[in-house]
Design a protein around this motif. Structure first.
Motif, PDB file in Angstrom:
ATOM      1  N   ARG A   1       1.340   4.324  -3.201  1.00 21.85           N
ATOM      2  CA  ARG A   1       1.220   5.781  -3.105  1.00 21.85           C
ATOM      3  C   ARG A   1       2.036   6.466  -4.208  1.00 21.85           C
ATOM      4  O   ARG A   1       1.673   7.533  -4.693  1.00 21.85           O
ATOM      5  CB  ARG A   1       1.742   6.274  -1.758  1.00 21.85           C
TER       6      ARG A   1
ATOM      7  N   LEU B   1      -3.914   4.398   3.180  1.00 26.04           N
ATOM      8  CA  LEU B   1      -3.286   3.790   2.005  1.00 26.04           C
ATOM      9  C   LEU B   1      -4.302   3.629   0.883  1.00 26.04           C
ATOM     10  O   LEU B   1      -5.501   3.512   1.134  1.00 26.04           O
ATOM     11  CB  LEU B   1      -2.701   2.429   2.381  1.00 26.04           C
TER      12      LEU B   1
ATOM     13  N   GLY C   1       0.819  -1.200   0.000  1.00 17.96           N
ATOM     14  CA  GLY C   1       0.000   0.000   0.000  1.00 17.96           C
ATOM     15  C   GLY C   1       0.855   1.253   0.000  1.00 17.96           C
ATOM     16  O   GLY C   1       0.569   2.230  -0.710  1.00 17.96           O
ATOM     17  N   GLU C   2       1.923   1.252   0.798  1.00 17.32           N
ATOM     18  CA  GLU C   2       2.844   2.387   0.817  1.00 17.32           C
ATOM     19  C   GLU C   2       3.499   2.562  -0.551  1.00 17.32           C
ATOM     20  O   GLU C   2       3.653   3.692  -1.045  1.00 17.32           O
ATOM     21  CB  GLU C   2       3.917   2.189   1.893  1.00 17.32           C
TER      22      GLU C   2
END
Length: 272
Positions: A74, A103, A70-71
């Motif tokens: 970004r 996220l 999820g990071e």
């Protein structure tokens, strides 16, 4: 990070399922191969999305992987993060934690597998699953995610999937892949999938597809089944990557998909 490669021109997106990378990683305690590194290389090569299926026993993708990916996502605002799984097990809690951390989460794919199931092997059933899905779909959409239902290629069931609020369906393509070496059966399966996709589109559902699609059978599927917005490919793509590398493999799949689209456009032009 700036994407090194354009996602391509095909109207069908390629989402790479990284479960098998995590499965190999989990056989040792060294952190290799890295799931995040695999995702990065696939995105740089032009994959439009990353898919993971975090099962309750964490036999491949783990909760920590979900957050790390999820990071990563970004940094790729033009790509999609798809988390699939059974919403009656751990999927909804995972989705809530992802959103609580701020996220990205673009799509939830609801799959009716059991906790110890070897791999997903069937879609949702109607009317049996109708009531529980209606509430869960609403919960997923309230988190800001598109909700796709994993479905068998049953044209009649598409209106029921739409009635419970789904945004898309993911057609379970293993029966097509299993028939690939038998031309007559393959043609019958393509007829089934074409009819299901047309029925889905007729009621306003987007169409995804996945399971045992590979470089050999993918183009024919995309030429014959209209309006496929996304294919999620894991096992075959990661197997190819063991020989070719992630980047070359993603580019090879993207080439197959772009050529399939070009062939479909040419056929339509000739028919017109």
């Amino acid at each position: 990070m700036t994407p090194a490669t354009s996602p391509g021109t095909s109207s069908t997106a390629l989402s790479v399922n990284l479960n098998k990378v995590a499965l190999v990683r989990n056989t040792r305690h060294l952190g290799i191969p890295s799931v995040v590194r695999a995702a990065t290389l696939c995105l740089e090569a032009g994959a439009q999305g990353i898919t993971i299926h975090p099962r309750p026993d964490e036999r491949h993708v783990r909760l920590g992987d979900v957050f790390e990916l999820g990071e990563l996502m970004r940094s790729w605002p033009d790509r999609e993060f798809n988390i699939e799984g059974n919403p009656l097990h751990n999927l909804m809690n995972v989705a809530r934690e992802v959103k609580a951390k701020g996220l990205p989460l673009h799509q939830l794919t609801f799959v009716p597998d059991s906790e110890g199931q070897f791999t997903s092997d069937h879609g949702w059933s109607f009317p049996q699953d109708e009531e529980k899905l209606r509430t869960l779909i609403a919960q997923g959409q309230a988190l800001g995610a598109r909700v796709s239902l994993f479905m068998d290629a049953d044209a009649v069931a598409m209106s029921a999937a739409r009635a419970v609020g789904a945004d898309r369906v993911e057609l379970y393509t293993e029966p097509y892949a299993a028939a690939w070496q038998q031309p007559s059966e393959r043609a019958l399966q393509l007829d089934r999938f074409r009819a299901a996709a047309q029925a889905a589109a007729a009621v306003g559902l987007g169409v995804n597809a996945g399971h045992d699609l590979n470089r050999e059978n993918l183009a024919a599927f995309l030429r014959q089944v209209p309006g496929v917005r996304e294919v999620s490919i894991g096992h075959a793509l990661i197997a190819d990557a063991l020989e070719m590398g992630y980047s070359a493999t993603v580019r090879a799949y993207r080439m197959v998909m772009d050529e399939a689209q070009a062939g479909s456009h040419a056929s339509l032009a000739e028919a017109g």
